[in-house]
Design a protein around this motif. Sequence first.
Motif, PDB file in Angstrom:
ATOM      1  N   HIS A  22      46.095   4.599   4.957  1.00  0.00           N
ATOM      2  CA  HIS A  22      44.826   4.175   5.109  1.00  0.00           C
ATOM      3  C   HIS A  22      43.857   4.854   5.861  1.00  0.00           C
ATOM      4  N   SER A  71      37.784   0.003   3.915  1.00  0.00           N
ATOM      5  CA  SER A  71      38.607   0.072   2.821  1.00  0.00           C
ATOM      6  C   SER A  71      37.884   2.079   2.038  1.00  0.00           C
ATOM      7  N   ASP A 118      42.360  -0.770  -0.078  1.00  0.00           N
ATOM      8  CA  ASP A 118      41.659  -1.435  -0.418  1.00  0.00           C
ATOM      9  C   ASP A 118      42.240  -2.391   0.517  1.00  0.00           C
ATOM     10  N   LEU A 119      41.311  -3.165   1.635  1.00  0.00           N
ATOM     11  CA  LEU A 119      41.830  -4.593   2.941  1.00  0.00           C
ATOM     12  C   LEU A 119      41.353  -6.034   2.065  1.00  0.00           C
TER      13      LEU A 119
END
Length: 291
Positions: free
Chosen positions: A157, A211, A187-188
């Motif tokens: 990430h 994200s 995608d957080l």
Amino acid sequence: MAQWRDMKKDELEKQYSPSQWSHRMAADDVIRVHVASLREGTQTARGVARTLLDVPYGEGEGEKLDIYMPSSSSSNLPLVIYLHGGYWQFLSKEESGFMAASLVPKGVAVVAVGYDIAPKGNMDLMVSQVRRSVLSVLQQYPRVSGVYLCGHSAGAHLAAMVLCTDWTQYGVSPQIKGAFLVSGIYDLLPILSTYVNEPLKMTEEVALRNSPGQLVPELKKASSACHIVVAVAQNDSPEFRKQSEDYFKALKSSGLTVTFEDVPNTDHFNIIEQFVDEDYYLTQLLLKIIG
């Protein structure tokens, strides 16, 4: 496959608990073995490389790098910057030199980056730190033949966030030639309501701006020449696998140079542990991309 928004909290937590999906051993054991494996690999690396440890890249106590150099005196080498995983709240650069065990003998320098994990560090700070760490490495080694990023899990990430950096704010234009994003989260939003967010304390706003899946146009602008490899383990959870697949598709549809690697007979942990082995598929692929 159920979308994360339709999942109950306990199912979502299971999807984002990678240790529960390993076929090799129990959840607690796979984490214990993982840490031991990374430490052992890092010790091996320190035996084969010339090391510069605890090199500061900023003022903060946690803002330090470990550098693993081949014995050759040339400064014109390829350099891999590794960003560790641990869900932004675990592990450190002390266990993160393991890739150098297989790469340094091939003439590749490796930098393991430290950053302030939660609860000391928040998401915005960590992203800022890894960006500044890359900047510092580029300033320290301006003649390297190419910079390559590698990140695992939370580190994938952070590596993806580095690829989205607007470098004009830093007055530089680094040529990052390749990036290996291994079993990452892009995608957080799904983790906001899970145990993962307890020490991070992210709001929806913080999660959205950090994200990578939301920042593909920025990545295209900043890193269009980069060859990106999105790798995922066969035994990652369905939700982790979906994150990698969706991110790969978004990059590909933007016309970026990206390949997807679904690595057989691996789980979330040994997909990265095996980088200590020069014959491992992903090590070979990385060396091939470095050329």
